[in-house]
Design a protein around this motif. Structure first.
Motif, PDB file in Angstrom:
ATOM      1  N   THR A 109       0.846  -1.199   0.000  1.00 21.24           N
ATOM      2  CA  THR A 109       0.000   0.000   0.000  1.00 21.24           C
ATOM      3  C   THR A 109       0.876   1.242   0.000  1.00 21.24           C
ATOM      4  O   THR A 109       1.905   1.287   0.680  1.00 21.24           O
ATOM      5  CB  THR A 109      -0.951   0.034   1.213  1.00 21.24           C
ATOM      6  N   LEU A 110       0.443   2.250  -0.751  1.00 20.98           N
ATOM      7  CA  LEU A 110       1.181   3.504  -0.858  1.00 20.98           C
ATOM      8  C   LEU A 110       0.182   4.652  -0.793  1.00 20.98           C
ATOM      9  O   LEU A 110      -0.755   4.723  -1.577  1.00 20.98           O
ATOM     10  CB  LEU A 110       1.963   3.563  -2.172  1.00 20.98           C
ATOM     11  N   ASN A 111       0.386   5.559   0.165  1.00 20.66           N
ATOM     12  CA  ASN A 111      -0.511   6.702   0.348  1.00 20.66           C
ATOM     13  C   ASN A 111       0.305   7.980   0.284  1.00 20.66           C
ATOM     14  O   ASN A 111       1.073   8.293   1.200  1.00 20.66           O
ATOM     15  CB  ASN A 111      -1.241   6.607   1.690  1.00 20.66           C
ATOM     16  N   LEU A 112       0.151   8.725  -0.816  1.00 21.42           N
ATOM     17  CA  LEU A 112       0.814  10.020  -0.989  1.00 21.42           C
ATOM     18  C   LEU A 112      -0.234  11.126  -1.119  1.00 21.42           C
ATOM     19  O   LEU A 112      -0.006  12.126  -1.788  1.00 21.42           O
ATOM     20  CB  LEU A 112       1.717   9.992  -2.226  1.00 21.42           C
ATOM     21  N   GLN A 113      -1.366  10.950  -0.463  1.00 26.79           N
ATOM     22  CA  GLN A 113      -2.447  11.928  -0.536  1.00 26.79           C
ATOM     23  C   GLN A 113      -2.012  13.261   0.077  1.00 26.79           C
ATOM     24  O   GLN A 113      -1.416  13.323   1.140  1.00 26.79           O
ATOM     25  CB  GLN A 113      -3.679  11.418   0.215  1.00 26.79           C
ATOM     26  N   GLY A 114      -2.321  14.343  -0.642  1.00 30.49           N
ATOM     27  CA  GLY A 114      -2.056  15.674  -0.112  1.00 30.49           C
ATOM     28  C   GLY A 114      -0.598  16.070  -0.064  1.00 30.49           C
ATOM     29  O   GLY A 114      -0.229  16.980   0.690  1.00 30.49           O
ATOM     30  N   CYS A 115       0.249  15.440  -0.866  1.00 25.35           N
ATOM     31  CA  CYS A 115       1.673  15.787  -0.879  1.00 25.35           C
ATOM     32  C   CYS A 115       1.988  16.950  -1.822  1.00 25.35           C
ATOM     33  O   CYS A 115       3.126  17.411  -1.878  1.00 25.35           O
ATOM     34  CB  CYS A 115       2.507  14.572  -1.277  1.00 25.35           C
ATOM     35  N   LYS A 116       0.982  17.402  -2.593  1.00 26.54           N
ATOM     36  CA  LYS A 116       1.145  18.526  -3.524  1.00 26.54           C
ATOM     37  C   LYS A 116       2.212  18.251  -4.580  1.00 26.54           C
ATOM     38  O   LYS A 116       2.936  19.169  -4.996  1.00 26.54           O
ATOM     39  CB  LYS A 116       1.468  19.814  -2.759  1.00 26.54           C
ATOM     40  N   LEU A 117       2.316  17.016  -4.986  1.00 23.93           N
ATOM     41  CA  LEU A 117       3.286  16.661  -6.013  1.00 23.93           C
ATOM     42  C   LEU A 117       2.897  17.288  -7.356  1.00 23.93           C
ATOM     43  O   LEU A 117       1.720  17.433  -7.672  1.00 23.93           O
ATOM     44  CB  LEU A 117       3.352  15.141  -6.167  1.00 23.93           C
ATOM     45  N   LYS A 118       3.915  17.628  -8.142  1.00 24.29           N
ATOM     46  CA  LYS A 118       3.717  18.231  -9.466  1.00 24.29           C
ATOM     47  C   LYS A 118       4.027  17.221 -10.567  1.00 24.29           C
ATOM     48  O   LYS A 118       4.551  16.134 -10.303  1.00 24.29           O
ATOM     49  CB  LYS A 118       4.616  19.462  -9.604  1.00 24.29           C
ATOM     50  N   ASP A 119       3.730  17.607 -11.801  1.00 22.18           N
ATOM     51  CA  ASP A 119       3.991  16.738 -12.944  1.00 22.18           C
ATOM     52  C   ASP A 119       5.434  16.259 -12.999  1.00 22.18           C
ATOM     53  O   ASP A 119       5.712  15.074 -13.188  1.00 22.18           O
ATOM     54  CB  ASP A 119       3.657  17.471 -14.250  1.00 22.18           C
ATOM     55  N   SER A 120       6.358  17.187 -12.826  1.00 21.84           N
ATOM     56  CA  SER A 120       7.768  16.830 -12.936  1.00 21.84           C
ATOM     57  C   SER A 120       8.170  15.818 -11.865  1.00 21.84           C
ATOM     58  O   SER A 120       8.998  14.928 -12.106  1.00 21.84           O
ATOM     59  CB  SER A 120       8.642  18.084 -12.815  1.00 21.84           C
ATOM     60  N   GLN A 121       7.557  15.937 -10.662  1.00 21.87           N
ATOM     61  CA  GLN A 121       7.884  15.003  -9.590  1.00 21.87           C
ATOM     62  C   GLN A 121       7.280  13.630  -9.849  1.00 21.87           C
ATOM     63  O   GLN A 121       7.917  12.607  -9.600  1.00 21.87           O
ATOM     64  CB  GLN A 121       7.408  15.566  -8.249  1.00 21.87           C
ATOM     65  N   LEU A 122       6.023  13.594 -10.344  1.00 26.58           N
ATOM     66  CA  LEU A 122       5.434  12.305 -10.699  1.00 26.58           C
ATOM     67  C   LEU A 122       6.227  11.658 -11.824  1.00 26.58           C
ATOM     68  O   LEU A 122       6.437  10.436 -11.818  1.00 26.58           O
ATOM     69  CB  LEU A 122       3.976  12.488 -11.122  1.00 26.58           C
ATOM     70  N   ASN A 123       6.694  12.449 -12.757  1.00 24.72           N
ATOM     71  CA  ASN A 123       7.510  11.920 -13.843  1.00 24.72           C
ATOM     72  C   ASN A 123       8.788  11.284 -13.302  1.00 24.72           C
ATOM     73  O   ASN A 123       9.246  10.245 -13.794  1.00 24.72           O
ATOM     74  CB  ASN A 123       7.842  13.036 -14.839  1.00 24.72           C
ATOM     75  N   ALA A 124       9.356  11.913 -12.267  1.00 25.94           N
ATOM     76  CA  ALA A 124      10.568  11.368 -11.654  1.00 25.94           C
ATOM     77  C   ALA A 124      10.277  10.077 -10.895  1.00 25.94           C
ATOM     78  O   ALA A 124      11.101   9.153 -10.859  1.00 25.94           O
ATOM     79  CB  ALA A 124      11.189  12.402 -10.716  1.00 25.94           C
ATOM     80  N   LEU A 125       9.094   9.995 -10.286  1.00 26.98           N
ATOM     81  CA  LEU A 125       8.740   8.822  -9.489  1.00 26.98           C
ATOM     82  C   LEU A 125       8.187   7.680 -10.333  1.00 26.98           C
ATOM     83  O   LEU A 125       8.153   6.531  -9.881  1.00 26.98           O
ATOM     84  CB  LEU A 125       7.691   9.204  -8.439  1.00 26.98           C
ATOM     85  N   LEU A 126       7.765   7.981 -11.550  1.00 26.17           N
ATOM     86  CA  LEU A 126       7.061   7.005 -12.379  1.00 26.17           C
ATOM     87  C   LEU A 126       7.814   5.680 -12.561  1.00 26.17           C
ATOM     88  O   LEU A 126       7.206   4.608 -12.408  1.00 26.17           O
ATOM     89  CB  LEU A 126       6.745   7.631 -13.736  1.00 26.17           C
ATOM     90  N   PRO A 127       9.128   5.689 -12.831  1.00 21.45           N
ATOM     91  CA  PRO A 127       9.819   4.407 -13.001  1.00 21.45           C
ATOM     92  C   PRO A 127       9.738   3.511 -11.769  1.00 21.45           C
ATOM     93  O   PRO A 127       9.654   2.287 -11.895  1.00 21.45           O
ATOM     94  CB  PRO A 127      11.260   4.833 -13.294  1.00 21.45           C
ATOM     95  N   SER A 128       9.757   4.134 -10.588  1.00 23.19           N
ATOM     96  CA  SER A 128       9.678   3.328  -9.362  1.00 23.19           C
ATOM     97  C   SER A 128       8.243   2.868  -9.110  1.00 23.19           C
ATOM     98  O   SER A 128       8.020   1.760  -8.611  1.00 23.19           O
ATOM     99  CB  SER A 128      10.190   4.130  -8.161  1.00 23.19           C
ATOM    100  N   PHE A 129       7.260   3.693  -9.451  1.00 25.33           N
ATOM    101  CA  PHE A 129       5.859   3.306  -9.284  1.00 25.33           C
ATOM    102  C   PHE A 129       5.551   2.016 -10.041  1.00 25.33           C
ATOM    103  O   PHE A 129       4.963   1.087  -9.495  1.00 25.33           O
ATOM    104  CB  PHE A 129       4.933   4.414  -9.803  1.00 25.33           C
ATOM    105  N   ILE A 130       5.910   1.994 -11.291  1.00 23.05           N
ATOM    106  CA  ILE A 130       5.506   0.885 -12.149  1.00 23.05           C
ATOM    107  C   ILE A 130       6.243  -0.418 -11.797  1.00 23.05           C
ATOM    108  O   ILE A 130       5.833  -1.489 -12.227  1.00 23.05           O
ATOM    109  CB  ILE A 130       5.700   1.231 -13.635  1.00 23.05           C
ATOM    110  N   ARG A 131       7.318  -0.321 -11.004  1.00 24.80           N
ATOM    111  CA  ARG A 131       8.041  -1.522 -10.576  1.00 24.80           C
ATOM    112  C   ARG A 131       7.390  -2.173  -9.360  1.00 24.80           C
ATOM    113  O   ARG A 131       7.689  -3.317  -9.032  1.00 24.80           O
ATOM    114  CB  ARG A 131       9.496  -1.180 -10.257  1.00 24.80           C
ATOM    115  N   CYS A 132       6.491  -1.449  -8.695  1.00 27.82           N
ATOM    116  CA  CYS A 132       5.859  -1.961  -7.468  1.00 27.82           C
ATOM    117  C   CYS A 132       4.716  -2.893  -7.832  1.00 27.82           C
ATOM    118  O   CYS A 132       3.534  -2.535  -7.745  1.00 27.82           O
ATOM    119  CB  CYS A 132       5.378  -0.806  -6.600  1.00 27.82           C
ATOM    120  N   SER A 133       5.044  -4.102  -8.199  1.00 34.84           N
ATOM    121  CA  SER A 133       4.057  -5.041  -8.736  1.00 34.84           C
ATOM    122  C   SER A 133       3.199  -5.688  -7.651  1.00 34.84           C
ATOM    123  O   SER A 133       2.215  -6.368  -7.967  1.00 34.84           O
ATOM    124  CB  SER A 133       4.764  -6.134  -9.531  1.00 34.84           C
ATOM    125  N   GLN A 134       3.540  -5.496  -6.375  1.00 34.05           N
ATOM    126  CA  GLN A 134       2.769  -6.101  -5.286  1.00 34.05           C
ATOM    127  C   GLN A 134       1.712  -5.153  -4.725  1.00 34.05           C
ATOM    128  O   GLN A 134       0.990  -5.506  -3.794  1.00 34.05           O
ATOM    129  CB  GLN A 134       3.717  -6.533  -4.156  1.00 34.05           C
TER     130      GLN A 134
END
Length: 481
Positions: A357-382
């Motif tokens: 489970t991953l909860n990043l609610q209300g962190c005010k993340l921007k496009d550029s930050q989600l873009n940076a996190l995207l490779p790690s997000f998609i690896r979390c297969s569980q």
């Protein structure tokens, strides 16, 4: 012959005893010990206080898990049980046996299934010694020098009369009993009172502890040695309710720093900690790396919410071994808008095979930050649940995220923010645009895989305090209904 529940004759005898409490009291010593649990359960259900007291005083088994029978606190029932315990304490010897453990926790206990008969009838007098479950239950209670009393405590400023009675009883008998609290919750209580309670219920037995207080750092430093004695702690929640702990009149910054360091150092005392939750612990800003370095065991869950995180705090996320086996990570309300999120990406990459489970609610993340996190997000297969509500993502980056989640086969709940294109120049939601774009995002995801629970939510409406939600069970905020 296997008898799973008391025979008809035994049942009739029990009912006769329960109809005539005086008769039951007069012949209690003659009642077969195997009928004691069933008799006690019936007396408990009927609130036959005198009979309950006498049964407890003559209890024949090493354990009495009476808390499992308490659906709600009742003062008279508790008094009867404790009066029976007092009678046991005054006896030098017991003709039938000696009670070793009184368990007051409101949790299921196998004792009643075994000895009083399960609902479907599963207990036989001839097969008891053959059941490994029975052996396991009884071995847990070796002969003790003192009677052990086990309880869970939730201490609030307005204590109910049942808890107040029990605490007074325990304090008066702390030298003759072995008092243990497994799960303790503290809500807005003075530090002196908490220390007094922990002088009765020794800290080393506590496995789950919640501290919800208005204490300042000086009170926390006073409490730190006691908290450090909780060496069997598995779950810790810290939720101080104050905000500006450093703005205290006539206090020096050096003394405050010393108090914070004293408090941080106690994390090195926890040998079993698996779940750590911290809400609004602003006094730990710039000290989170020290907290993580002190941890002695890998965490299973970490929740740090509504916290003013610094870059140095975030940097420690990717280099702390105790975080590399996380199953649950929550950072709700931790504003990351102006921070470099690469350390978070580093942590997510390390826990990709374990994170559920991953909860990043209300962190005010921007496009550029989600873009940076995207490779790690998609690896979390569980992952089974993700919450990204209240972040600032555009339609293209959200679509890109959804298109790359083909391996999220275990996902049960997905919560995403409404795309920025849903808002007009004043920041108000265009309901038509909101519905159109969210449906497009849903179609994008369904072309990749079939989501089980998917929703998109807008920011909180300033007028009604509610968001608009699109998805299964979606709703508009009150302003649009």
């Amino acid at each position: 012959m296997t008898v799973q529940t008391p025979s008809t004759l035994q049942n009739l005898a029990l009912q006769a005893l329960l109809r005539d409490e005086a008769l039951a009291l007069s012949c209690l010593e003659e009642v077969p010990f195997l009928l004691f649990p069933a008799l006690f359960k019936e007396a408990f259900a009927g609130r036959l206080k005198k009979l309950m007291k006498a049964i407890v005083a003559a209890w024949t088994f090493p354990c009495l898990p009476v808390g499992a029978l308490m659906k709600s606190p009742n003062l008279e029932t508790l008094q009867a049980v404790l009066d029976g315990i007092d009678m046991q304490l005054t006896r030098e010897s017991h003709p039938r046996g000696k009670l070793q453990v009184l368990d007051l926790r409101n949790v299921h206990h196998a004792f009643w299934d075994i000895w009083a008969g399960a609902e479907d009838g599963s207990c036989s007098s001839e097969s008891l010694n053959e059941k490994p479950t029975v052996v396991k239950v009884l071995r847990r209670y070796a002969q003790r020098k003192q009677l052990k009393v086990v309880a869970d405590l939730c201490l609030r400023p307005r204590r109910d009369e049942t808890q107040a009675y029990f605490l007074k009883w325990a304090q008066q008998r702390k030298d003759s009993l072995h008092l243990c609290c497994i799960n303790m919750k503290i809500w807005a209580m003075p530090v002196d009172f908490v220390l007094e309670i922990l002088n009765v219920f020794h800290p080393e037995h506590i496995e789950e502890f919640e501290l919800n207080t208005e204490w300042n750092v000086f009170n926390l430093a006073r409490f730190a040695p006691c908290l450090g004695q909780m060496r069997n702690l598995r779950k810790l929640l810290l939720a101080p309710l104050y905000k500006n702990v450093f703005k205290i009149a006539n206090r020096t910054g050096d003394r405050e720093d010393k108090c914070v360091k004293e408090f941080v150092s106690i994390f090195s005392k926890f040998n079993c900690l698996q779940h750590l939750s911290m809400q609004g612990v602003h006094f730990l800003t710039d000290h989170m790396s020290q907290v993580f370095r002190c941890l002695m065991t890998p965490l299973e869950s970490l929740s740090i919410t509504h916290y003013q995180i610094s870059q140095s705090d975030l940097d420690s996320f990717s280099c702390c071994q105790s975080l590399f086996q996380l199953k649950h990570l929550e950072m709700k309300g931790m504003v990351l808008q102006v921070l470099d999120v690469m350390p978070l990406r580093g942590l997510l990459e390390k826990v990709a095979k374990t994170l559920e489970t991953l909860n990043l609610q209300g962190c005010k993340l921007k496009d550029s930050q989600l873009n940076a996190l995207l490779p790690s997000f998609i690896r979390c297969s569980q992952l089974t649940k993700i919450n990204l509500y209240n972040n600032d993502f555009s339609m293209p980056i959200l679509k890109d995220l959804l298109q790359q989640t083909a391996n999220w086969n275990k996902m049960n709940v997905e919560q995403y923010p409404a795309p920025l294109e849903c808002y007009n120049e004043l920041g108000h939601v265009s309901v038509e645009r909101f519905a159109q774009l969210c449906q497009e995002l849903m179609d994008t995801l369904r072309a990749i895989r079939q989501p089980k629970s998917l929703s998109f939510a807008t920011r909180i409406c300033h007028k009604c305090g509610e968001p608009c939600v699109y998805g299964q069970g979606g709703r508009l905020c009150f302003c649009w209904r």
